[in-house]
Design a protein around this motif. Structure first.
Motif, mmCIF file in Angstrom:
data_model
loop_
_atom_site.group_PDB
_atom_site.id
_atom_site.type_symbol
_atom_site.label_atom_id
_atom_site.label_comp_id
_atom_site.label_asym_id
_atom_site.label_seq_id
_atom_site.Cartn_x
_atom_site.Cartn_y
_atom_site.Cartn_z
ATOM 1 N N ALA A 1 0.722 -1.100 0.166
ATOM 2 C CA ALA A 1 -0.146 -0.041 0.138
ATOM 3 C C ALA A 1 0.810 1.370 0.138
ATOM 4 O O ALA A 1 0.740 2.175 -0.777
ATOM 5 C CB ALA A 1 -0.958 0.127 1.215
ATOM 6 N N MET A 2 2.032 1.230 0.892
ATOM 7 C CA MET A 2 2.901 2.494 0.872
ATOM 8 C C MET A 2 3.485 2.615 -0.485
ATOM 9 O O MET A 2 3.767 3.651 -0.912
ATOM 10 C CB MET A 2 3.696 2.439 1.974
ATOM 11 N N THR A 3 3.973 1.697 -0.905
ATOM 12 C CA THR A 3 4.647 1.785 -2.225
ATOM 13 C C THR A 3 4.062 2.141 -3.316
ATOM 14 O O THR A 3 4.386 2.791 -4.146
ATOM 15 C CB THR A 3 5.555 0.203 -2.500
ATOM 16 N N SER A 4 2.579 1.478 -3.590
ATOM 17 C CA SER A 4 1.669 1.709 -4.383
ATOM 18 C C SER A 4 1.212 3.061 -4.673
ATOM 19 O O SER A 4 0.987 3.706 -5.574
ATOM 20 C CB SER A 4 0.625 0.351 -4.847
ATOM 21 N N SER A 5 0.948 3.711 -3.279
ATOM 22 C CA SER A 5 0.005 4.793 -3.330
ATOM 23 C C SER A 5 0.688 6.144 -3.789
ATOM 24 O O SER A 5 -0.150 6.711 -4.594
ATOM 25 C CB SER A 5 -0.048 5.130 -1.985
ATOM 26 N N GLY A 6 2.034 6.185 -3.922
ATOM 27 C CA GLY A 6 2.615 7.208 -4.481
ATOM 28 C C GLY A 6 2.646 7.286 -5.910
ATOM 29 O O GLY A 6 2.315 8.317 -6.654
ATOM 30 N N THR A 7 2.915 6.293 -6.497
ATOM 31 C CA THR A 7 2.643 6.120 -7.965
ATOM 32 C C THR A 7 1.546 6.234 -8.697
ATOM 33 O O THR A 7 1.164 7.027 -9.337
ATOM 34 C CB THR A 7 3.323 4.879 -8.484
ATOM 35 N N ALA A 8 0.543 5.621 -7.787
ATOM 36 C CA ALA A 8 -0.939 5.490 -8.129
ATOM 37 C C ALA A 8 -1.612 7.073 -8.286
ATOM 38 O O ALA A 8 -2.076 7.360 -9.242
ATOM 39 C CB ALA A 8 -1.797 4.671 -7.305
#
Length: 435
Positions: free
Chosen positions: A27-34
């Motif tokens: 969740a932490m890794t995906s949220s920034g890019t998303a």
């Protein structure tokens, strides 16, 4: 009081419970890019992106604080099923909703669920595992955290220019994994040790010191004999997490804005170091249950301090950032979040274990969120000051932890297991999980 589970069953529960760490990292890794991918399609302003990002960070901290306490009061299973349901609903909102309020609601649900699940899932692993495997099984949750980050980063690399569809795939990955984890957890039994301790407390029919102290209050964490371990772990994890959060959240910013490099260079270095980190966690799982635990911790601690000193002394350049990321990766495997999780499970009894873990995670996440607010400004005006702060924080953290935990000779979970055997004398090993 532990149930007789086969080793295979124990590892299955360790996997299903440990997926909380995978989901948190993903969740932490995906949220920034998303959120960047959604910026143009959904007309998100920089202020909106900032609110959504901070909402995830702060709600993880809030969820850990309250989820840990709920897990001690109402049981492990009911909480970790409810938290998976929250994350599933939140991630599905992030996939299908196209308005800011809906995205904010999704971020809040994912953050609260992920934060609340972490301390409860770790307590579940600690309480069902037999002594010879407990340290490795808790360490396995950190391995899953690494894998969650790697998978999310890999997906982001593929869908990084797919716009809204790419963001939906990133959030959809979290939804699918969460739903599968929820299904798997239905068959996981409630912690037998938690049931026994809770019934004993309610009936006031136990002579153990835990009943006399009154476990229903969180204030117990700030009383002897637990206050030293609680404050030491809170300080250690908060100070170390300042570096981890800075490297994770602002690594790309350092490479591009401070060292005049590119996102591609940063992404390549990060992916390589994450892969190496996953391998090193397997080594950590092997050594954490041996008498060499503190030796490996000391070596890892030295790496973390040196990591921040390299860009401090030589300036933030591409080569110094490469060295920093590599040394930080090696150091934190043996002197970072993984060992904190194990020390926490060791140091607190059953009806405080989840509460203590949640409070420690919450304190650290709030601290990191506070530093993150000013990090871009500090990097723009004096990056060496930031690395000096982080080096000093690491030094204080590792020295404090070494002093406190190298002297620990018996642990709460050892004592509980000894009492379960009966009144006969029981030799308690050298206060190390898995020994």
């Amino acid at each position: 009081m532990s149930e007789r589970l086969s080793t295979r069953r124990m590892w299955w529960i360790a996997l299903i419970a440990g997926m909380a760490s995978y989901i948190d990292a993903a969740a932490m890794t995906s949220s920034g890019t998303a959120l960047v991918l959604l910026k143009d399609t959904l007309a998100l302003t920089p202020e909106m992106i900032g609110v959504l990002s901070s909402a995830l960070t702060f709600t993880v901290a809030i969820g850990a604080l309250f989820g840990g306490r709920l897990g001690d009061l109402f049981g492990r299973k009911v909480v970790f099923l409810a938290t998976m349901a929250m994350i599933a609903v939140g991630s599905l909102l992030l996939v299908f909703v196209e308005v800011f309020p809906g995205l904010l609601a999704g971020m809040i649900l994912v953050g609260l669920g992920a934060g609340a699940d972490l301390p409860v899932s770790l307590a579940t692993i600690a309480e069902m595992a037999k002594a010879g495997l407990r340290g490795s099984m808790i360490g396995f949750s950190h391995f899953l955290w690494k894998i969650g980050s790697m998978v999310a980063l890999g997906i982001a690399t593929v869908v990084g220019d797919w716009g809204q569809l790419g963001a939906q795939i990133l959030f959809g990955h979290i939804a699918v994994i969460t739903l599968l984890t929820l299904l798997g957890r239905i068959s996981v039994p409630e912690s037998a040790r938690w049931r026994a301790e809770r019934l004993a407390e309610k009936a006031e029919a136990t002579s153990r010191s835990d009943a006399a102290l009154g476990w229903s209050t969180l204030k117990t964490l700030l009383k002897p004999p637990f206050v030293t371990y609680f404050l030491a772990l809170a300080a250690f994890y908060t100070l170390m997490n300042l570096g981890s959060n800075t490297v994770g959240q602002y690594g790309a910013y350092m490479y591009t804005e401070v060292a005049d490099s590119t996102v591609q260079v940063y992404s390549t270095v990060k992916l390589i170091t994450m892969f190496l980190g996953a391998i090193l966690v397997l080594v950590f799982m092997k050594v954490v249950a041996t008498r060499w635990r503190m030796t490996w911790f000391a070596a890892g601690a030295a790496c973390t301090v040196v990591a921040m000193c390299v860009p401090l002394v030589f300036g933030p350049q591409v080569w110094t950032l490469h060295i920093m990321m590599f040394l930080w990766l090696v150091g934190t495997v043996f002197a970072g979040e993984g060992i904190m999780k194990i020390w926490t499970q060791e140091s607190f009894p059953t009806l405080l274990r989840s509460s203590a873990q949640g409070a420690i995670i919450a304190i650290a996440r709030f601290g990191s969120a506070g530093l993150a607010l000013v990090t871009p400004v500090v990097l723009a005006n004096g990056p060496r000051a930031l690395f000096g702060l982080l080096a000093g924080a690491c030094l204080v953290a590792v020295v404090l932890a070494f002093v406190v935990f190298s002297r620990q000779r018996t642990t709460a979970i050892d004592e509980e297991e000894a009492q379960e055997v009966g009144p006969e004398p029981v030799a308690v090993p050298d206060a190390r999980l898995g020994r």
